[in-house]
Scaffold this active site. Structure first.
Site, PDB file in Angstrom:
ATOM      1  N   SER A  27       0.683  -1.406   0.099  1.00 20.92           N
ATOM      2  CA  SER A  27       0.248  -0.031   0.109  1.00 20.92           C
ATOM      3  C   SER A  27       1.145   1.203   0.263  1.00 20.92           C
ATOM      4  CB  SER A  27      -1.197  -0.002   1.469  1.00 20.92           C
ATOM      5  OG  SER A  27      -1.929   1.083   1.904  1.00 20.92           O
TER       6      SER A  27
ATOM      7  N   SER B 183      -0.849   4.406   0.505  1.00 23.42           N
ATOM      8  CA  SER B 183      -1.698   4.812   1.488  1.00 23.42           C
ATOM      9  C   SER B 183      -1.020   6.059   2.866  1.00 23.42           C
ATOM     10  CB  SER B 183      -2.791   4.284   2.082  1.00 23.42           C
ATOM     11  OG  SER B 183      -3.683   3.320   1.345  1.00 23.42           O
TER      12      SER B 183
ATOM     13  N   LYS C 135     -13.608  -5.406   3.162  1.00 23.84           N
ATOM     14  CA  LYS C 135     -14.526  -3.942   2.719  1.00 23.84           C
ATOM     15  C   LYS C 135     -15.836  -4.767   3.164  1.00 23.84           C
ATOM     16  CE  LYS C 135     -11.317  -2.383  -0.695  1.00 23.84           C
ATOM     17  NZ  LYS C 135     -10.879  -2.336  -1.790  1.00 23.84           N
TER      18      LYS C 135
ATOM     19  N   ASN D  18     -14.891   1.164   1.623  1.00 26.41           N
ATOM     20  CA  ASN D  18     -13.595   1.233   1.021  1.00 26.41           C
ATOM     21  C   ASN D  18     -12.644   2.929   2.715  1.00 26.41           C
ATOM     22  OD1 ASN D  18     -14.084   3.475  -0.481  1.00 26.41           O
ATOM     23  ND2 ASN D  18     -12.005   3.001  -1.343  1.00 26.41           N
TER      24      ASN D  18
ATOM     25  N   GLY E 170     -11.888 -13.026  -8.478  1.00 26.94           N
ATOM     26  CA  GLY E 170     -11.787 -12.835  -7.246  1.00 26.94           C
ATOM     27  C   GLY E 170     -13.774 -12.451  -6.959  1.00 26.94           C
TER      28      GLY E 170
ATOM     29  N   GLY F 168     -14.956  -8.059  -1.564  1.00 24.70           N
ATOM     30  CA  GLY F 168     -15.640  -6.576  -1.636  1.00 24.70           C
ATOM     31  C   GLY F 168     -15.887  -5.625  -3.010  1.00 24.70           C
ATOM     32  N   ALA F 169     -14.024  -5.193  -3.525  1.00 26.94           N
ATOM     33  CA  ALA F 169     -13.643  -4.998  -4.797  1.00 26.94           C
ATOM     34  C   ALA F 169     -15.003  -5.847  -5.982  1.00 26.94           C
ATOM     35  CB  ALA F 169     -12.356  -4.942  -4.756  1.00 26.94           C
TER      36      ALA F 169
ATOM     37  N   TYR G  91      -2.230  -1.892  -7.809  1.00 26.80           N
ATOM     38  CA  TYR G  91      -1.831  -0.772  -8.499  1.00 26.80           C
ATOM     39  C   TYR G  91      -0.056  -0.835  -7.957  1.00 26.80           C
ATOM     40  CZ  TYR G  91      -2.320   0.941  -3.290  1.00 26.80           C
ATOM     41  OH  TYR G  91      -1.623   1.293  -2.277  1.00 26.80           O
TER      42      TYR G  91
END
Length: 225
Positions: A14, A16, A64, A85, A125, A128-129, A201
């Site tokens: 991440s 973030s 999520k 999220n 998948g 949640g995404a 990403y």
């Protein structure tokens, strides 16, 4: 000190914490700190969220859906999708849950220029995404959207029934740093594929996207999302 953070596991991929720390420094915000909370169980979630000093969270894999019951109120998108999220603690101590993934993935698709309308899409998948990505693809006019999971009726053992898929979207962590060499599927099994999306990403070009490039298939990674 106002404390914010990221909930999920693992978190080594991440950006973030770096993003928000740099933002606080750039804007001269001295009373805020952003931390990673790499929690490995639902029990840890239940212990963490009630802490009053925690003002807000980003939420990533695999929580999520888990955090939804802790929210006193959900945004319209989060309620529709059952996936959150972003968590914000309100003045009365209750938690508001939102879903910014929907807008992020829609932006990714639009920016890529890859047409979705009228195409058969596979979403790899079922977390949640995945729910969010499926909603975006349907809203953009995909002819059909099929979720591929490890144990569902459409799984990695019977992918041949979907060899005519035209759009493939990866919502699994496969290919994510540090396990960058893996991919959920081999794109050579989909000769009609016209576009590949990967919400991972880090790295910017996953093994799935590198194969798409090799095969001449238009593709886009998750950084813009």
């Amino acid at each position: 000190m106002k404390l914010y953070g990221l909930i999920g596991f693992p978190l080594g991929h991440s950006f973030s914490r770096r993003y928000f720390t740099e933002k606080f420094d750039r804007e001269g915000i001295a009373d805020c700190e952003y931390r990673n909370f790499p929690i490995e169980s639902i029990e840890e979630v239940s212990r963490l969220l009630p802490r009053p000093e925690l003002q807000g969270f980003n939420v990533t894999i695999p929580y999520k859906k888990t955090v939804v019951p802790y929210c006193a109120e959900l945004s319209e998108t989060a309620e529709k999708l059952g996936s959150v999220n972003t968590l914000v603690r309100r003045a009365d101590g209750t938690i508001y849950g939102a879903n910014t993934d929907y807008d992020g993935f829609r932006y990714l698709v639009k920016q890529s220029g890859i047409p979705v309308a009228g195409r058969k899409a596979l979403v790899l998948g079922s977390g949640g995404a995945s729910v969010t990505v499926c909603a975006v693809l349907r809203d953009l006019g995909a002819a059909s959207v099929t979720v591929i999971s490890r144990s569902g009726p459409d799984n990695y053992e019977n992918l041949e029934r979907h060899a005519d898929a035209q759009i493939i979207a990866n919502t699994t962590p496969l290919g994510m740093y540090p396990n960058t060499g893996s991919a959920a599927v081999d794109l050579r099994a989909f000769p009609r594929c016209e576009g590949v999306f990967d919400i991972v990403y880090n790295p910017a070009r996953t093994a799935l996207l590198l194969q798409a490039e090799q095969l001449g298939i238009p593709c886009a990674g998750g950084l813009s999302m």
